[in-house]
Each structure stands twice: as C-alpha cells, then as structure tokens.
Write a protein that holds these residues in place. Structure first.
Motif, PDB file in Angstrom:
ATOM      1  N   ASP A 161       0.827  -1.210   0.000  1.00  0.00           N
ATOM      2  CA  ASP A 161       0.000   0.000   0.000  1.00  0.00           C
ATOM      3  C   ASP A 161       0.864   1.264   0.000  1.00  0.00           C
ATOM      4  N   ALA A 162       1.970   1.213   0.744  1.00  0.00           N
ATOM      5  CA  ALA A 162       2.848   2.385   0.809  1.00  0.00           C
ATOM      6  C   ALA A 162       3.457   2.675  -0.563  1.00  0.00           C
ATOM      7  N   PHE A 163       3.906   1.622  -1.253  1.00  0.00           N
ATOM      8  CA  PHE A 163       4.461   1.830  -2.597  1.00  0.00           C
ATOM      9  C   PHE A 163       3.388   2.361  -3.552  1.00  0.00           C
ATOM     10  N   ARG A 164       2.199   1.757  -3.479  1.00  0.00           N
ATOM     11  CA  ARG A 164       1.140   2.178  -4.395  1.00  0.00           C
ATOM     12  C   ARG A 164       0.762   3.636  -4.149  1.00  0.00           C
ATOM     13  N   HIS A 165       0.757   4.016  -2.870  1.00  0.00           N
ATOM     14  CA  HIS A 165       0.402   5.376  -2.507  1.00  0.00           C
ATOM     15  C   HIS A 165       1.513   6.356  -2.891  1.00  0.00           C
ATOM     16  N   ALA A 166       2.770   5.914  -2.691  1.00  0.00           N
ATOM     17  CA  ALA A 166       3.900   6.822  -2.942  1.00  0.00           C
ATOM     18  C   ALA A 166       4.192   6.960  -4.425  1.00  0.00           C
ATOM     19  N   MET A 167       3.908   5.909  -5.185  1.00  0.00           N
ATOM     20  CA  MET A 167       4.202   5.951  -6.624  1.00  0.00           C
ATOM     21  C   MET A 167       2.992   5.457  -7.406  1.00  0.00           C
ATOM     22  N   PRO A 168       1.903   6.250  -7.344  1.00  0.00           N
ATOM     23  CA  PRO A 168       0.623   5.784  -7.906  1.00  0.00           C
ATOM     24  C   PRO A 168       0.663   5.596  -9.422  1.00  0.00           C
ATOM     25  N   ASP A 169       1.590   6.266 -10.101  1.00  0.00           N
ATOM     26  CA  ASP A 169       1.612   6.170 -11.564  1.00  0.00           C
ATOM     27  C   ASP A 169       2.553   5.082 -12.062  1.00  0.00           C
ATOM     28  N   SER A 170       3.162   4.325 -11.121  1.00  0.00           N
ATOM     29  CA  SER A 170       4.080   3.261 -11.537  1.00  0.00           C
ATOM     30  C   SER A 170       3.458   1.895 -11.258  1.00  0.00           C
ATOM     31  N   ALA A 171       3.706   0.965 -12.173  1.00  0.00           N
ATOM     32  CA  ALA A 171       3.253  -0.405 -11.949  1.00  0.00           C
ATOM     33  C   ALA A 171       4.251  -1.102 -11.037  1.00  0.00           C
ATOM     34  N   ILE A 172       3.731  -1.810 -10.050  1.00  0.00           N
ATOM     35  CA  ILE A 172       4.606  -2.518  -9.114  1.00  0.00           C
ATOM     36  C   ILE A 172       4.835  -3.933  -9.612  1.00  0.00           C
ATOM     37  N   TYR A 173       6.084  -4.269  -9.854  1.00  0.00           N
ATOM     38  CA  TYR A 173       6.483  -5.641 -10.204  1.00  0.00           C
ATOM     39  C   TYR A 173       7.298  -6.176  -9.021  1.00  0.00           C
ATOM     40  N   TYR A 174       6.673  -6.992  -8.209  1.00  0.00           N
ATOM     41  CA  TYR A 174       7.376  -7.538  -7.042  1.00  0.00           C
ATOM     42  C   TYR A 174       8.515  -8.453  -7.507  1.00  0.00           C
ATOM     43  N   ALA A 175       9.710  -8.257  -6.959  1.00  0.00           N
ATOM     44  CA  ALA A 175      10.869  -9.096  -7.295  1.00  0.00           C
ATOM     45  C   ALA A 175      10.749 -10.419  -6.542  1.00  0.00           C
ATOM     46  N   VAL A 176      10.245 -11.427  -7.238  1.00  0.00           N
ATOM     47  CA  VAL A 176       9.906 -12.702  -6.613  1.00  0.00           C
ATOM     48  C   VAL A 176      11.088 -13.307  -5.861  1.00  0.00           C
ATOM     49  N   LYS A 177      12.303 -13.120  -6.384  1.00  0.00           N
ATOM     50  CA  LYS A 177      13.485 -13.730  -5.777  1.00  0.00           C
ATOM     51  C   LYS A 177      13.690 -13.317  -4.325  1.00  0.00           C
ATOM     52  N   ALA A 178      13.159 -12.153  -3.935  1.00  0.00           N
ATOM     53  CA  ALA A 178      13.354 -11.682  -2.560  1.00  0.00           C
ATOM     54  C   ALA A 178      12.709 -12.630  -1.558  1.00  0.00           C
ATOM     55  N   ASN A 179      11.537 -13.128  -1.890  1.00  0.00           N
ATOM     56  CA  ASN A 179      10.863 -14.128  -1.059  1.00  0.00           C
ATOM     57  C   ASN A 179       9.705 -14.718  -1.862  1.00  0.00           C
ATOM     58  N   PRO A 180       9.910 -15.918  -2.394  1.00  0.00           N
ATOM     59  CA  PRO A 180       8.893 -16.506  -3.278  1.00  0.00           C
ATOM     60  C   PRO A 180       7.867 -17.370  -2.549  1.00  0.00           C
ATOM     61  N   ALA A 181       7.693 -17.181  -1.254  1.00  0.00           N
ATOM     62  CA  ALA A 181       6.721 -17.994  -0.515  1.00  0.00           C
ATOM     63  C   ALA A 181       5.354 -17.869  -1.184  1.00  0.00           C
ATOM     64  N   PRO A 182       4.666 -18.983  -1.417  1.00  0.00           N
ATOM     65  CA  PRO A 182       3.374 -18.939  -2.115  1.00  0.00           C
ATOM     66  C   PRO A 182       2.388 -17.969  -1.466  1.00  0.00           C
ATOM     67  N   GLU A 183       2.383 -17.897  -0.128  1.00  0.00           N
ATOM     68  CA  GLU A 183       1.439 -17.010   0.563  1.00  0.00           C
ATOM     69  C   GLU A 183       1.724 -15.548   0.242  1.00  0.00           C
ATOM     70  N   VAL A 184       3.008 -15.203   0.126  1.00  0.00           N
ATOM     71  CA  VAL A 184       3.388 -13.827  -0.208  1.00  0.00           C
ATOM     72  C   VAL A 184       2.946 -13.508  -1.632  1.00  0.00           C
ATOM     73  N   LEU A 185       3.210 -14.447  -2.553  1.00  0.00           N
ATOM     74  CA  LEU A 185       2.848 -14.206  -3.952  1.00  0.00           C
ATOM     75  C   LEU A 185       1.333 -14.096  -4.113  1.00  0.00           C
ATOM     76  N   LYS A 186       0.612 -14.955  -3.384  1.00  0.00           N
ATOM     77  CA  LYS A 186      -0.847 -14.942  -3.497  1.00  0.00           C
ATOM     78  C   LYS A 186      -1.419 -13.621  -2.976  1.00  0.00           C
ATOM     79  N   LEU A 187      -0.896 -13.185  -1.830  1.00  0.00           N
ATOM     80  CA  LEU A 187      -1.350 -11.902  -1.289  1.00  0.00           C
ATOM     81  C   LEU A 187      -1.126 -10.787  -2.301  1.00  0.00           C
ATOM     82  N   LEU A 188       0.098 -10.729  -2.835  1.00  0.00           N
ATOM     83  CA  LEU A 188       0.433  -9.635  -3.747  1.00  0.00           C
ATOM     84  C   LEU A 188      -0.355  -9.728  -5.050  1.00  0.00           C
TER      85      LEU A 188
END
Lengths: 377, 377
Positions: free
Chosen positions: B32-59
C-alpha cells in the motif's frame, strides 16, 4: 581430471541442467593413497565435503571412520554402515540436545574448544572422550581461515583439565592447518603446540592419547599439489621430531583431499556478451554460479579448472559469472579467467575438482533455480 | 520491528530450530505504501526476494505484477494467480529454451542487455516486448553492486535498434540503482541516461514506452531509511525533470522493500566462548549463519538488528558466527556486534529485517543442516 567414466556417463546420459558427476573409483584411489601414505593414522572422512550416500558407503566399506559436523551427518554415516565407534562429532559448536542425541546413537568422541562446551558434554554424554582444538595460524591455506575454531594452547590445557574434573575422558588435541593447504610442512608447528599440551597435562597426571591432525589436504585445481605421500612423510617426520618414541594415536580428516578431484560439474554457457562495444573483456555467464554450488569462488579463493571443447584455440581473459539476478554472483572478475575465443552460447563446459564442497553448499531455491544435482558413478 | 503477531506465533508454536516468520500484514502495508507513494508506476514484485506462495498470493490479490528471474519463478507467479500479462522475465541471462518456455506460458516482456540475448528472444519469443538494462554506478547502495547486469547507454541504443530490426517490440529501458539504496536521489542520473536512450531511438523512428526503474528500495536494519513517500517524491521529480510532459509508463521492482521488514528469524545461542583467557571479545555462535540463510552478511554488507531478552542490560562487542564447521561462516567480526553481557547459551534471539533474501539463499544441506524453515502468517 575428468575421467573416462565421467565422460562416458555424460555422453550417454546427457543430463539436462548443471550437475556434478563423482567417480567413485577416484575416491577409492584417494582413500588408498591416504592409507598408504599415513598407515599409522586413522582416516576420519570429513562428511561435510560430500555426504552422498554412495560416497559414505564406499568409504565405510573401505574401513574409513567419519568426522561429522551434525547429528544429521552422524545418522548418514551410521546409515552408510559405520558403527558409532567409528564416528567423531567434530564440530566445536553443538547444541546440548544434539550432544545428547549423538550420545544416544552411541557416539563417544567429541570436539571441544571451550569450558562451556565441556560442560554440555559432561551433562549430555557423561564419560565421553573429548579432544580440544587449538588455534593455528593457517598460513599457506587457500580457503580463508579464521579464528572461529579452537583456542590458544594454554587455554586448551585448562579446558582438558576441566573436562577431566567433570568426569570426561580427556583424550587428545586437534588442530586444522587450513583447507587446501599446499605446504607439506604446515603441520610441524601445530604438532609442536600439541606436544606442549600433552606435556602440560601429563604434569597434572592426565595422559592424552590422540592427536587429531585435521584435514587441509588439497585437491588439484589449476596448480599441481604435493602427493599424499609427500604429506605423509613430512607429517610423520614432524611427529617423530616432537613426540620422539612416544608417538600418540593420530587421526586425519581429509574431505577435499578425498573427494575434490573425483567430481566434475557439467555446466552450460548461457550468454557471452560485452558491456560496451569497446569492453576489454567478454562476460561469460554459466548456468551455475556462486549460489548453485560454486560458493568456494567467494573472494575468488578457489580457482577451478574449466575445460571446454575448444581448449586448443586461442584464449582470451574473461569475466565468469553465474545465472542469478544477484550482482554478487560473479565467479572470477578481479582475476580474469582465460577461455577460448571460439567458446559459444550453448556450449558445455566441465568444471573440474568440484567433488568437494559444492552440492551441499548449493542454495535451496535461489532465483527459483534447483539445487545442484549429483550423479555418483 | 517484530510485530505482535510474530511474537504471538513464536510464543504459541515454539518452533524448534532456526526459522523465519513473515507477517503478511506488513507485506500488505508495504504494498500500500508503494502504491500510494508511486501511484503512476506499476509494481512488479521481485519474486526472488521471497517466493513464498502465501506472499505471492497476497500480492497477486492486491494487484501486483511480478518480476521473475527464472521459469520456476514465472510458474510460481502464475500459480499464485497472476496472469502472464502481469509477469516480466527480468533476468538478462536466459537459456533460449527457457525463453521459449516463458513464451509458451504467455509471458511477453523480457529483459536484455546484449545483442546475443536479443537474438535468442527473437527466435524463441517472436514479437515480444524487450527492455534493455543500462549500467548505473550504484553509489550509495549497501549490497555490493557489480557490472554484471546492463550495458552502457550507447550500446543500449544499438541493442534496442537491433531488437526492432529482428521484429521485437523495443519497449523500454531498465536500470537498477543498487540494492538497499538509501539515497532517494539515486534514480536521477539513471533517469537522465534513460531519457537519452529514448531520444536516440526516437531519432531512428523507434518510440520507447516504458522505463523500468528497478528495485533498490531499502528495508530498515539498524539505521532508519527514508519512507516510500520520500522515494516517490524524489523519483517523480526526476521523471519530470528529464521527461517533462512526456513521462513514459514506469515500473518499479521492490523486493527487499516489500518483504524485508515483514520477516523475523528466530535463532538460538548455541555457544558463547572465548579463544583465550584474555580475549577481548566473546564469540557468540548462533544456530544460523551465512549458509543457513544469512548470506547477505557476506563481507558484513547487511547488519541485521538482533534482539534478545536482555536488551536493557549492559552490552559488549562480540563476534557473531554460525553453527557450521566452515571458518568462513562468521557473520560479524571486522565490526564487532554489541550484545548483552547477560546473554547465555540456549537463549533465543530475534534477527529482524530478514523477510527478504534469506530462505532461498539458504544452503540445501551444508554440514547436514536443513534449509531455513519459514512460516508465513
């Protein structure tokens, strides 16, 4: 160093992706060479170097003992056919509950380097034999040493006296001259220290019986290394110098020296490129890197021989890097690595001397890549 | 930084052995902080940082896109609910058959930094969109950068022209200012470079549409770091400066900034000892080290906050090391780490800011130790 058996295996099986192939014949030859070069020392294979079940089973059958770093490694050695009497729990950093588990499995030989560890063992493995590791300077070793293991010799005396007071059997002294030690006389000063510990304890009525001379025996990478025989001669000479006609039981713990040259990693060139049109060096990216099994390239410490199908061609110095999105995943950059100009994307390369400290070091899933596969033949 | 939910989980579940606990609420807050701070940018989460299925599903549920380093990561993102259109294959080092697999899975956005990679993509993913990574200087980043990824801007122009000639869609430019970047203005000079590439290509009739501004957003370790908002302000100002009223689509790829502070590793003190009676520093050995998930302590680059139950007590500088028999497995030695004098063997410690780049970096079985366990709550 790639044996015909390994070449045949790769040619026949054509495994996809990076993989290690270990030739058990080479492991057998190495074991025989150590036994022949140091016939009066018990060989405790350092399981951490390569714990593949086939390797452990071969060595157990040949009469090897085992130096284990954890309860899991103890269980692997037992599974491979070793009895508990042939196992040393050689890690100086153990949870008390792991000491208890090892004790329950019958292990009765433990490494220590502190009063605190002695206390744990006295509680969790009463009556066990302990040896105290002393610090050495590690000069001449190619894999970085630190002060992590061992204590100064004077403190080792205190630790072993304390062990005796707590009902343990103060059994001996250990040291490690440093991994990939290429000086055959590196054991001399450590043996002198060991002798002094023996003498100090004898004055207090405690008679040590064993010197664990550790590992450090090298494997051949790019440069030739002395033979097992040369190490044996030098070490036994040092033992005679310092212990005279009262040479104690001795143990050696080869790991790299036992399996390093038995393994070859087959890898693939993923990309060859430059960073600018007038870049001096090409970047060669392989499908294996620092996180896929080649952790010992950290600080460019170990420089593996890399063979290609173009080795007769003109060479040029290259940067070599791994396949992950991690900028630290570069193998050789400070000292560029010569590779054939004719090397192309998609070519296979053979990384030799990779039988030790590769598979288990591999990251479990970094960047989604599988850990290094191994075939033991 | 250890949330109440994590404290409650650890108190209730009492997991044995070292483990990472990730609080999904913190990940949601970060998104939410990224989306709010950079509303005009698409967020591409860097999966390598933590690829836990629960994290990916949430995002995926929150609308994130995904930056993937391998086909395995692409498959994980798809599994988590992302469509192929929301996935970028961001690794500049790809086997051609992996490009083909990604293409077959519907992925149509690829990173390149060389002519050779463009050729692979033109063959294996015809018509795909490509962006070219340019080299940046990485000044101010705490995790070591190298020249591994990217090419100089002038070469990026040539690479994108070449992609266009080969029938690909030359789509944009990417750069990475360096991981754990604590200077909010670090994006400025890279955006100036990006603009120059846009201009050069426009002169040749090729109109780029996107700037991938990479990751680098930090997580709080011992020192405070600027907020997402501060980064957003500075980056959008730089975009306006260099692109005026023709600001392209932009992408950000937070990894560490998305999950770093969401995770805490629970570890145990295995041994506290000295190397000699008059040693200055105590050695504190944990049941996790460089090979168990804390690889980013390499060269002491990342200094994690370590909390104990004795944090109010007097502190003294300590060496901190891991549990393996590897002498390189020392976390902090050059810069000693203050820990309470009252810290004892068996105590638990909490290592904060460990949600990123820990689990997957963990060695698969080094010294027989299991890879780091993770609980996502």
């Amino acid at each position: 160093m790639t044996t015909q058996r390994i070449r045949d295996f790769l040619a026949t099986r054509r495994p996809d992706g990076p993989c290690l192939v270990v030739d058990l014949d080479v492991v057998r030859d190495n074991f025989d060479a150590f036994r022949h070069a140091m016939p009066d020392s018990a060989i405790y294979y350092a399981v951490k170097a390569n714990p593949a079940p086939e390797v452990l089973k071969l060595l157990a059958g040949l009469g090897s003992n085992f130096d284990c770093a954890s309860v899991a490694e103890i269980e692997m050695a037992l599974e491979a056919g070793a009895t508990a009497a042939r196992i040393s729990y050689g890690n100086t950093i153990k949870k008390e509950r792991d000491v208890a588990r090892a004790h329950a499995l019958g292990v009765s030989l433990f490494a220590v380097d502190s009063h605190e560890e002695v206390e744990k063992i006295s509680r969790a493995a009463p009556g066990a034999r302990v040896f105290c590791r002393v610090l050495t300077d590690g000069e001449g070793a190619e894999w970085p040493l630190s002060r992590k293991f061992g204590c100064v010799p004077q403190m080792a005396v205190d630790v072993l006296v304390y062990a005796h007071q707590l009902g343990l059997q103060s059994y001996g002294v250990s040291f490690h001259v440093g991994s990939q030690m290429t000086k055959v006389d590196a054991w001399d000063s450590a043996l002198a220290d060991a002798k002094r510990v023996f003498v100090s304890l004898a004055k207090q009525g405690i008679h040590l019986q064993m010197v664990n001379m550790g590992g450090g025996f090298p494997t051949k990478y790019l440069r030739d290394v002395p033979s097992a025989e040369a190490y044996g001669k030098s070490i036994y000479q040092a033992l005679r110098t310092h212990f005279g006609n009262q040479i104690p039981q001795t143990i050696i713990e080869p790991g790299r020296g036992m399996v390093g040259n038995a393994g070859v990693i087959k890898a693939e060139v993923v990309l060859i490129s430059k960073k600018s049109d007038n870049d001096d060096a090409r970047w060669v990216f392989l499908d294996i890197g620092k996180f896929g099994g080649l952790a010992e390239t950290m600080d460019e410490a170990i420089r593996y021989p890399i063979r290609t199908e173009h080795d007769g061609d003109e060479m040029e110095p290259c940067v070599i890097a791994g396949p992950t999105c991690d900028s630290a995943d570069v193998l050789y950059e400070k000292n560029l690595y010569p590779l054939p100009i004719s090397l192309s994307i998609g070519d296979e390369v053979l990384i030799e001397g990779t039988g030790a400290y590769t598979t288990t070091y591999s990251a479990v899933a970094f960047n989604g890549f599988d850990p290094l596969k191994a075939y033991i033949i």
